[in-house]
Design an enzyme around this catalytic site. Sequence first.
Site, PDB file in Angstrom:
ATOM      1  N   ASP A  61      -2.711   2.326  -6.134  1.00 43.64           N
ATOM      2  CA  ASP A  61      -1.578   2.499  -5.225  1.00 43.64           C
ATOM      3  C   ASP A  61      -1.704   1.182  -4.182  1.00 43.64           C
ATOM      4  O   ASP A  61      -1.015   1.496  -3.215  1.00 43.64           O
ATOM      5  CB  ASP A  61      -1.753   3.752  -4.567  1.00 43.64           C
ATOM      6  CG  ASP A  61      -3.203   3.952  -3.784  1.00 43.64           C
ATOM      7  OD1 ASP A  61      -3.870   3.114  -3.994  1.00 43.64           O
ATOM      8  OD2 ASP A  61      -3.132   4.566  -3.061  1.00 43.64           O
ATOM      9  N   GLU A  62      -2.124   0.173  -4.545  1.00 45.50           N
ATOM     10  CA  GLU A  62      -2.485  -0.839  -3.817  1.00 45.50           C
ATOM     11  C   GLU A  62      -2.419  -2.297  -4.374  1.00 45.50           C
ATOM     12  O   GLU A  62      -3.235  -2.500  -5.650  1.00 45.50           O
ATOM     13  CB  GLU A  62      -3.819  -0.564  -2.899  1.00 45.50           C
ATOM     14  CG  GLU A  62      -3.966  -1.642  -1.685  1.00 45.50           C
ATOM     15  CD  GLU A  62      -5.357  -1.206  -1.000  1.00 45.50           C
ATOM     16  OE1 GLU A  62      -5.704  -1.852   0.011  1.00 45.50           O
ATOM     17  OE2 GLU A  62      -6.083  -0.231  -1.608  1.00 45.50           O
TER      18      GLU A  62
ATOM     19  N   ASP B 286       0.802  -1.399  -0.121  1.00 43.75           N
ATOM     20  CA  ASP B 286      -0.016   0.016   0.014  1.00 43.75           C
ATOM     21  C   ASP B 286       0.800   1.281   0.072  1.00 43.75           C
ATOM     22  O   ASP B 286       1.754   1.419   0.872  1.00 43.75           O
ATOM     23  CB  ASP B 286      -0.867  -0.143   1.164  1.00 43.75           C
ATOM     24  CG  ASP B 286      -1.953   1.284   1.189  1.00 43.75           C
ATOM     25  OD1 ASP B 286      -2.090   1.722   0.255  1.00 43.75           O
ATOM     26  OD2 ASP B 286      -2.667   1.382   2.348  1.00 43.75           O
TER      27      ASP B 286
END
Length: 351
Positions: A107-108, A12
């Site tokens: 973003d993960e 993350d």
Amino acid sequence: MGKKPRAIIHLDMDCFYAAIEVRDRPALRGKPVGVGGARERRGVLTTCNYEARKFGVHSAMPTFMALQRCPDLIVLPTRFDVYRREAAVIREILYRFTPLVEPLSLDEAYLDVTAHPGAPGPLAQIIRKMIFQKIKLTSSAGIGPNKLIAKIASGTNKPNGQLEVASEEVPKFMENLPVRQIWGIGEKTERRLEELGIKTCGDLQRLSRAQLVDLFGKFGLELYDLCRGIDDRPVEPDRPRKSLSTEETFPVDLTTLEQCEEKLEELFEDLMADLAQKESTREIRKIFVKLKFHDFTRTTAERAGLAPTLPDFRALLVEAFARTGKPVRLIGLGVRFAESALADAQIPLLY
């Protein structure tokens, strides 16, 4: 020799959009920064940095409310081209370690590193270090025997940290965990559990399968396992979709082109956010605007070779609206992606 334990990493990025803006504008370091829509356009924040979160500001909060809580908040417009570029670099790094990468957003992502010869904890450290060396952004990671544990663990030592939970540590890890941290439990379910005196996963474990089914139906069966840290979901590599779109049905029909254009701007912001979050590196083949009229007839204007920009979508809206001039009950806009082989996702090593 026994079977190697399953090893899942949840990666993350820390305040990804805001972190990019601060990185690119060093004068913002240490100041509360948010990224998203402007106050005068009823915008909402896409994300904010940790300095802003100290004031109770969070993602999806209306910008005017965020500024009430933090008057010194610096609100910057989104730069989706930059976010996509950085996301592509991150994705390249992840694929060096395993083909089993499941992106959750820009973003993960989950990584299944069970087959990797290296230990998962040090692997996560290496991945985070490589990301920082390449784009100067920090990330956090959780390592566990399944997706549930890895996801929860990744939020424990944020920002710029990681936590590994071994299989034998899962029962103790889950015992005092707030029930809200289990996926699928929202505010409504949390309140219902609190009414029953249940606040932690340990509390929830005292209920039988039958009791949980009585309370929550089929989801009760899943809760029985999840509160014990049991999660058999596989890491599923990204399956490219053919298109991405967003739409809105209006309570009152729109009768003028100007009204439609105003709604188009709001839908455009939603679409661009979805593109950045879900399809950051895909090549766009076409863009389109769909209208459904008051009599439920519909029309679609689409064009290849156009960029997903507001002026280009507006041009398609004008074309579609001019075809009939009927009152509009729904507007949709979206993009169609170029076909690409899954093998293209395997990025060559870059050193």
